[in-house]
Design a protein around this motif. Structure first.
Motif, PDB file in Angstrom:
ATOM      1  N   GLY A 115       0.505  -0.951   0.506  1.00 28.01           N
ATOM      2  CA  GLY A 115      -0.156   0.146  -0.293  1.00 28.01           C
ATOM      3  C   GLY A 115       0.997   1.476   0.132  1.00 28.01           C
ATOM      4  N   GLU A 116       2.250   1.631   0.417  1.00 32.79           N
ATOM      5  CA  GLU A 116       2.737   2.821   0.341  1.00 32.79           C
ATOM      6  C   GLU A 116       3.425   3.091  -1.240  1.00 32.79           C
ATOM      7  N   THR A 117       3.566   3.890  -1.780  1.00 35.91           N
ATOM      8  CA  THR A 117       4.132   4.616  -2.710  1.00 35.91           C
ATOM      9  C   THR A 117       4.924   4.840  -2.826  1.00 35.91           C
ATOM     10  N   LEU A 118       5.572   4.383  -3.795  1.00 34.91           N
ATOM     11  CA  LEU A 118       7.570   4.316  -4.399  1.00 34.91           C
ATOM     12  C   LEU A 118       7.610   5.307  -5.997  1.00 34.91           C
ATOM     13  N   PHE A 119       8.855   6.537  -5.352  1.00 33.24           N
ATOM     14  CA  PHE A 119       8.889   6.875  -6.693  1.00 33.24           C
ATOM     15  C   PHE A 119      10.537   6.818  -6.729  1.00 33.24           C
ATOM     16  N   VAL A 120      10.882   6.172  -8.026  1.00 30.52           N
ATOM     17  CA  VAL A 120      12.190   5.893  -9.122  1.00 30.52           C
ATOM     18  C   VAL A 120      12.510   6.781 -10.035  1.00 30.52           C
ATOM     19  N   GLY A 121      13.935   7.539  -9.569  1.00 33.12           N
ATOM     20  CA  GLY A 121      14.245   8.096 -10.421  1.00 33.12           C
ATOM     21  C   GLY A 121      15.312   8.218 -11.355  1.00 33.12           C
ATOM     22  N   HIS A 122      15.719   8.655 -12.252  1.00 32.23           N
ATOM     23  CA  HIS A 122      17.415   8.739 -12.997  1.00 32.23           C
ATOM     24  C   HIS A 122      17.490  10.163 -13.541  1.00 32.23           C
ATOM     25  N   ASP A 123      18.599  10.814 -12.970  1.00 30.28           N
ATOM     26  CA  ASP A 123      18.775  11.952 -13.794  1.00 30.28           C
ATOM     27  C   ASP A 123      20.092  11.651 -15.498  1.00 30.28           C
ATOM     28  N   ALA A 124      19.554  12.576 -15.998  1.00 26.06           N
ATOM     29  CA  ALA A 124      19.938  11.841 -17.978  1.00 26.06           C
ATOM     30  C   ALA A 124      21.130  13.328 -17.946  1.00 26.06           C
ATOM     31  N   LEU A 125      22.324  12.904 -17.195  1.00 20.04           N
ATOM     32  CA  LEU A 125      23.094  13.596 -17.307  1.00 20.04           C
ATOM     33  C   LEU A 125      24.389  13.157 -18.417  1.00 20.04           C
ATOM     34  N   VAL A 126      24.239  11.924 -18.290  1.00 21.23           N
ATOM     35  CA  VAL A 126      24.884  11.197 -19.003  1.00 21.23           C
ATOM     36  C   VAL A 126      24.359  11.673 -20.981  1.00 21.23           C
ATOM     37  N   LEU A 127      22.844  11.751 -20.108  1.00 18.76           N
ATOM     38  CA  LEU A 127      22.762  11.842 -22.196  1.00 18.76           C
ATOM     39  C   LEU A 127      22.437  13.137 -22.096  1.00 18.76           C
ATOM     40  N   SER A 128      22.066  14.332 -20.817  1.00 16.70           N
ATOM     41  CA  SER A 128      22.304  15.749 -21.831  1.00 16.70           C
ATOM     42  C   SER A 128      23.928  16.407 -21.734  1.00 16.70           C
ATOM     43  N   GLY A 129      24.837  15.618 -21.584  1.00 15.58           N
ATOM     44  CA  GLY A 129      26.455  14.797 -21.996  1.00 15.58           C
ATOM     45  C   GLY A 129      27.178  15.288 -23.765  1.00 15.58           C
ATOM     46  N   LEU A 130      26.010  13.740 -23.395  1.00 14.55           N
ATOM     47  CA  LEU A 130      26.195  13.512 -25.111  1.00 14.55           C
ATOM     48  C   LEU A 130      24.819  14.614 -26.060  1.00 14.55           C
ATOM     49  N   ARG A 131      23.866  15.025 -25.698  1.00 11.54           N
ATOM     50  CA  ARG A 131      23.503  15.350 -26.446  1.00 11.54           C
ATOM     51  C   ARG A 131      24.292  16.915 -26.544  1.00 11.54           C
ATOM     52  N   ALA A 132      25.284  17.138 -25.965  1.00 12.44           N
ATOM     53  CA  ALA A 132      26.318  18.542 -26.014  1.00 12.44           C
ATOM     54  C   ALA A 132      27.544  18.209 -26.922  1.00 12.44           C
ATOM     55  N   ILE A 133      27.699  17.022 -26.892  1.00  7.42           N
ATOM     56  CA  ILE A 133      28.907  16.676 -27.410  1.00  7.42           C
ATOM     57  C   ILE A 133      28.174  16.514 -28.843  1.00  7.42           C
ATOM     58  N   LEU A 134      26.901  15.952 -28.960  1.00  8.99           N
ATOM     59  CA  LEU A 134      26.494  16.320 -30.846  1.00  8.99           C
ATOM     60  C   LEU A 134      25.674  17.020 -31.340  1.00  8.99           C
ATOM     61  N   ILE A 135      25.755  18.252 -30.645  1.00 11.61           N
ATOM     62  CA  ILE A 135      25.149  19.841 -30.838  1.00 11.61           C
ATOM     63  C   ILE A 135      26.650  20.048 -31.519  1.00 11.61           C
ATOM     64  N   ASN A 136      27.524  19.946 -30.339  1.00  7.07           N
ATOM     65  CA  ASN A 136      28.611  20.719 -30.887  1.00  7.07           C
ATOM     66  C   ASN A 136      29.302  19.987 -32.587  1.00  7.07           C
ATOM     67  N   ALA A 137      29.450  18.789 -32.935  1.00  4.36           N
ATOM     68  CA  ALA A 137      29.567  18.101 -33.232  1.00  4.36           C
ATOM     69  C   ALA A 137      28.624  18.587 -34.836  1.00  4.36           C
ATOM     70  N   LEU A 138      27.873  18.380 -34.947  1.00  7.53           N
ATOM     71  CA  LEU A 138      26.726  19.088 -35.352  1.00  7.53           C
ATOM     72  C   LEU A 138      26.844  20.531 -36.080  1.00  7.53           C
ATOM     73  N   ALA A 139      26.782  21.423 -35.380  1.00  2.93           N
ATOM     74  CA  ALA A 139      27.065  22.441 -35.709  1.00  2.93           C
ATOM     75  C   ALA A 139      28.998  23.004 -36.414  1.00  2.93           C
ATOM     76  N   ILE A 140      29.858  22.834 -35.450  1.00  7.47           N
ATOM     77  CA  ILE A 140      31.519  22.267 -36.373  1.00  7.47           C
ATOM     78  C   ILE A 140      31.591  21.765 -37.461  1.00  7.47           C
ATOM     79  N   SER A 141      30.702  20.553 -37.322  1.00  6.34           N
ATOM     80  CA  SER A 141      31.333  19.924 -37.905  1.00  6.34           C
ATOM     81  C   SER A 141      29.971  19.571 -39.976  1.00  6.34           C
ATOM     82  N   GLY A 142      29.370  20.081 -39.491  1.00 11.03           N
ATOM     83  CA  GLY A 142      28.255  21.370 -40.471  1.00 11.03           C
ATOM     84  C   GLY A 142      28.684  22.378 -41.021  1.00 11.03           C
TER      85      GLY A 142
END
Length: 436
Positions: A115-142
């Motif tokens: 009967g109790e409520t359980l919350f489980v979450g995971h931050d997207a720190l790795v995904l944010s880092g990957l997003r920044a890398i890909l965006i920079n690569a996209l801008a520079i390489s483009g």
């Protein structure tokens, strides 16, 4: 253009890579969140708060989030003290937007068997880092690919553009009447060379047919002049040595007149051929048009007086000289004035004008005769054509053809217009394509 298309293709590829990578990382985060929730629930309700505290303490990177709440919503354990608003309690992981968490964070809310409520979450720190890398690569390489692609496209397009410019120059020379010119063909044998080869083949065939047609007319004119001269001499001898009178003498006179007309036509045909075969620059010099027109007026004034036609002059004094063959230019203007005098009725007037326009000098011959209908103005420049209004007048129909040949030789423009009344014939003494 090709470089830009290539750059857009690379940008689209990098975007697809980012999209697929982000989707894969989101699925991985969902799996992590589900596994953590199942691990916490699997140990039973007795030590669930302790297991949550241990999980929080073991998270050195501070990317794991847990919360345990009672049935009435009171916080029991974890580093989340309040449930995020709008998060369904269905046990399915989904993206959450909470202040302090990176975009793309995943979490689930589920109700435990007790009967109790359980919350489980995971931050997207790795995904944010990957997003920044890909965006920079996209801008520079483009940007790099766009610049390099455009530079390469420009470098690769210079030789074809230079070849096309050479083709344009050769084509322009052909349009200006240089029959023997051909389009340049390289050793590459590419598409441009194939088109140039086809164009050269067509020009070869056109030149062959042109010279065949011209040679037929000129050869006929040349070959028939001798027998016609003999025929005329014979007719003249018959006229002089016989005592024919009445209708017989009139027939001899008419035959002599028709023979003379044929000889005039043949001489005109040969003259046109001579002009067209002439070296374009051999006799060119700087010519004062005022002097040419003065000579023409001096030559035709007696004829104008005899016909009862007023020959007027309107010659501007400050007209610049032109590069031309003075003999041919005199012949052209003389033919125009002769035509105007021929078709202007007694009591009429013919005016010879010389004006300086912005593009160059213009010679005009105006009369107040019957004129030429607008629909026939191009046709009267062709050989042997006679306008409907003037077919009863004597002539060969080759005078304007000679003028046209001379104008074409000099790259001048001959045009006919309505003088209201009469005809205005203009000779623009500057190369075609350099003026209005």
């Amino acid at each position: 253009m090709n470089g830009a298309v290539f750059a857009l293709a690379v940008v689209a590829l990098l975007g697809l890579i980012y999209w697929e990578t982000a989707g894969y990382m989101a699925r991985q985060l969902n799996q992590i969140v589900v596994e953590h929730a199942e691990a916490l629930e699997g140990g039973g309700p007795e030590h669930l708060p302790d297991r949550i505290r241990q999980a929080v303490a073991a998270d050195a990177r501070h990317i794991e989030y847990y919360g345990l709440f009672s049935q009435d919503g009171v916080w029991i354990a974890g580093n989340i003290h309040a449930l995020p608003a709008g998060l369904p309690m269905d046990g399915n992981p989904r993206q959450i937007h909470v202040h302090g968490l990176q975009p793309g964070a995943r979490a689930l809310v589920t109700q435990t068997p007790w009967g109790e409520t359980l919350f489980v979450g995971h931050d997207a720190l790795v995904l944010s880092g990957l997003r920044a890398i890909l965006i920079n690569a996209l801008a520079i390489s483009g940007a790099a690919i766009l610049l390099l692609g455009l530079a390469a496209a420009a470098a690769l397009s210079v030789p074809p553009l230079r070849r096309i410019e050479n083709l344009r120059e050769a084509s322009r020379a052909a349009l200006e009447g240089q029959i023997g010119v051909r389009l340049p063909v390289s050793r590459r044998r590419d598409e441009i060379d194939m088109l140039a080869g086809l164009a050269n083949a067509m020009m070869d065939e056109s030149e062959r047919l042109l010279w065949e047609v011209k040679s037929v007319g000129e050869n006929v004119a040349h070959d028939l002049r001798t027998p016609l001269n003999r025929l005329r001499a014979l007719l003249y001898r018959v006229r002089q040595e016989t005592r024919l009178e009445g209708a017989e003498r009139e027939m001899i006179d008419q035959a002599l007149a028709e023979t003379d007309d044929l000889l005039v036509r043949f001489r005109a045909l040969q003259r046109i051929g001579e002009i067209e075969r002439r070296d374009r620059q051999a006799f060119f010099e700087q010519v004062r048009l005022q002097q040419v027109l003065d000579d023409v007026i001096e030559l035709h004034e007696p004829l104008a007086e005899d016909r009862g036609v007023s020959l007027e002059r309107d010659i501007q004094a400050d007209v610049p000289t032109v590069s031309a063959d003075p003999t041919l230019l005199f012949e052209a203007v003389s033919n125009l004035v002769d035509n105007a005098l021929k078709f202007t009725p007694r009591g009429g007037r013919v005016r010879l004008r010389l004006v300086a326009r912005e593009q160059g000098p213009r010679i005009e011959v105006l009369d107040n005769g019957p004129g030429v209908p607008e629909g026939e103005r191009d046709a009267v420049l062709q050989r042997f054509y006679r306008a409907q209004r003037t077919r009863t007048e004597p002539g060969s129909g080759l005078g304007l053809s000679i003028v046209t040949a001379i104008a074409r030789l000099h790259h001048f423009t001959l045009s006919l217009d309505d003088a209201k009344p009469g005809l205005r014939v203009a000779l623009d003494c500057w190369p075609r394509g350099l003026g209005a």
